[in-house]
Design an enzyme around this catalytic site. Structure first.
Site, PDB file in Angstrom:
ATOM      1  N   LYS A  71       1.272  -1.096   0.139  1.00  0.00           N
ATOM      2  CA  LYS A  71      -0.158   0.447  -0.088  1.00  0.00           C
ATOM      3  C   LYS A  71       0.851   1.212  -0.141  1.00  0.00           C
ATOM      4  O   LYS A  71       1.180   0.936   0.564  1.00  0.00           O
ATOM      5  CB  LYS A  71      -1.048  -0.085   1.489  1.00  0.00           C
ATOM      6  CG  LYS A  71      -2.037  -0.720   0.975  1.00  0.00           C
ATOM      7  CD  LYS A  71      -3.219  -0.806   1.901  1.00  0.00           C
ATOM      8  CE  LYS A  71      -3.912  -2.235   1.338  1.00  0.00           C
ATOM      9  NZ  LYS A  71      -5.380  -2.044   2.252  1.00  0.00           N
TER      10      LYS A  71
ATOM     11  N   ARG B 203      -3.564 -10.085   4.538  1.00  0.00           N
ATOM     12  CA  ARG B 203      -4.093  -9.683   3.569  1.00  0.00           C
ATOM     13  C   ARG B 203      -3.218  -9.633   2.275  1.00  0.00           C
ATOM     14  O   ARG B 203      -2.467  -8.310   2.133  1.00  0.00           O
ATOM     15  CB  ARG B 203      -5.218  -9.276   2.802  1.00  0.00           C
ATOM     16  CG  ARG B 203      -6.340  -8.649   1.131  1.00  0.00           C
ATOM     17  CD  ARG B 203      -6.946  -7.676   1.486  1.00  0.00           C
ATOM     18  NE  ARG B 203      -7.542  -8.244   0.138  1.00  0.00           N
ATOM     19  CZ  ARG B 203      -6.540  -7.163  -0.690  1.00  0.00           C
ATOM     20  NH1 ARG B 203      -6.083  -6.307  -0.741  1.00  0.00           N
ATOM     21  NH2 ARG B 203      -7.793  -7.330  -1.657  1.00  0.00           N
TER      22      ARG B 203
HETATM   23  C1  PT1 Z   1      -8.240  -4.886   2.837  1.00  0.00           C
HETATM   24  C2  PT1 Z   1      -7.944  -4.822   1.829  1.00  0.00           C
HETATM   25  C3  PT1 Z   1      -9.243  -4.988   1.773  1.00  0.00           C
HETATM   26  N1  PT1 Z   1      -7.383  -3.877   0.776  1.00  0.00           N
HETATM   27  C4  PT1 Z   1      -9.815  -6.068   3.340  1.00  0.00           C
HETATM   28  N2  PT1 Z   1     -10.095  -6.127   2.018  1.00  0.00           N
HETATM   29  C5  PT1 Z   1      -7.958  -3.359  -1.025  1.00  0.00           C
HETATM   30  N3  PT1 Z   1     -10.702  -6.630   4.345  1.00  0.00           N
HETATM   31  C6  PT1 Z   1      -8.850  -4.377  -0.720  1.00  0.00           C
HETATM   32  C7  PT1 Z   1      -3.179   1.868  -0.786  1.00  0.00           C
HETATM   33  O1  PT1 Z   1      -2.710   3.247  -0.093  1.00  0.00           O
HETATM   34  O2  PT1 Z   1      -6.786  -3.681   3.618  1.00  0.00           O
HETATM   35  N4  PT1 Z   1      -8.162  -5.674   3.595  1.00  0.00           N
HETATM   36  N5  PT1 Z   1      -9.981  -4.999   0.167  1.00  0.00           N
HETATM   37  C8  PT1 Z   1      -6.958  -2.977  -1.354  1.00  0.00           C
HETATM   38  N6  PT1 Z   1      -7.381  -1.344  -0.992  1.00  0.00           N
HETATM   39  C9  PT1 Z   1      -6.257  -0.263  -1.221  1.00  0.00           C
HETATM   40  C10 PT1 Z   1      -6.573   0.040  -0.246  1.00  0.00           C
HETATM   41  C11 PT1 Z   1      -5.231  -1.082  -2.180  1.00  0.00           C
HETATM   42  C12 PT1 Z   1      -5.301   1.546  -0.097  1.00  0.00           C
HETATM   43  C13 PT1 Z   1      -4.000   0.524  -1.742  1.00  0.00           C
HETATM   44  C14 PT1 Z   1      -3.686   1.436  -0.755  1.00  0.00           C
HETATM   45  O3  PT1 Z   1      -1.873   2.253  -1.897  1.00  0.00           O
END
Ligand code: PT1
Length: 269
Positions: free
Chosen positions: A204, A238
């Site tokens: 992230k 995850r």
């Molecule tokens: C998570 C999650 C998810 N993240 C759960 N499900 C994502 N339970 C998708 C960035 O800041 O943390 N928990 N499903 C992906 N979402 C992101 C959010 C991807 C922020 C990247 C960022 O780069």
């Protein structure tokens, strides 16, 4: 928990043979590498991502779940907020629901209770398209904790088995770097809520900001974050990089077990 994105790219669209085949190979590899759950998602929830329609999302995920179910031994989680996608995915063989909106969308709670599978309730401030614009909290750890506690109450009140609830603070979902760091440092307070805590930190932008690395260069930072989370009591991570994460967490476990060995372990006299 291994991440399996089935969002279209330049090579394939959801539902076609190449898309399904590529997803199957990636999924089987993650299981060989030690993934205990596969999390399949047909709509990106990254900052700035645009929404996808229900039928489109179903067309992306259902063929992969149907093909994958008989081929892997681990549960398949469906990463969605749409009740029609939850229902279609569970009918196709998914054994868990992962909802970044914690079942707040119309009809989602009812479908999840009816499905009877474990559910991960995640905290998000705002919506993916705009959530990073100007997130504000008075005290991010206590606000996320109170939100998750209320969502657990609502879900159990609607008939969900409390043993089938997991919670997630939602790293990067309407949070500044300082908010994410406060949450990572304060994960112990979320773990004391009761349900198992799941976190997604892998690759992230918070890791990118701290290290100055592009998305494909964030493995070392992601491993440090996973270790810090598990040290604070987190039960599920995850991740994209299963082999490396399993190695890192084996080391964590060995040190933890050495401190309080099981009665019959090789370390007892
Ligand atoms: C998570 C999650 C998810 N993240 C759960 N499900 C994502 N339970 C998708 C960035 O800041 O943390 N928990 N499903 C992906 N979402 C992101 C959010 C991807 C922020 C990247 C960022 O780069």
């Amino acid at each position: 928990m291994g991440v399996l994105n089935v969002t279209p790219d330049s090579f394939s669209d959801g539902g076609d043979f190449f898309g399904v085949d590529r997803a199957l190979r990636r999924a089987e590899r993650m299981v060989e590498e030690g993934a205990d759950i596969l999390d399949i998602g047909g709509e990106s929830t990254q900052p700035g991502a645009a929404p996808v329609s229900g039928p489109e999302e179903i067309e992306r995920v259902v063929p992969v779940i149907e093909a994958l179910g008989p081929r892997v031994s681990v549960p398949i989680s469906i990463d969605t907020s749409k009740p029609e996608v939850m229902r279609a995915a569970v009918n196709a063989g998914a054994g868990m629901i992962n909802d970044v909106r914690a079942l707040r969308g119309p009809g989602a709670l009812e479908v999840a209770v009816e499905a009877g599978v474990p559910v991960c309730l995640m905290h998000m401030q705002g919506e993916p398209r705009t959530m990073q614009a100007a997130p504000v909290y008075r005290d991010v750890v206590s606000e996320v904790r109170d939100f998750l506690r209320r969502r657990i109450q609502v879900c159990v009140g609607a008939g969900m088995d409390p043993e089938r609830v997991l919670v997630d603070p939602g790293f990067g979902f309407g949070k500044t770097l300082a908010h994410n760091l406060a949450l990572l440092a304060g994960l112990g307070e979320l773990c004391s809520l009761g349900p198992p805590v799941l976190v997604g930190l892998s690759r992230k932008s918070m890791i990118g900001t701290l290290t100055g690395r592009s998305v494909t260069e964030r493995l070392a930072g992601s491993l440090a974050a996973a270790v810090l989370a598990v040290e604070r009591g987190v039960r599920l991570v995850r991740v994209h990089d299963v082999t490396a994460t399993v190695d890192a967490l084996r080391v964590v476990r060995a040190v933890r077990d050495f401190g309080s060995p099981a009665p019959q372990s090789e370390f007892s006299i």
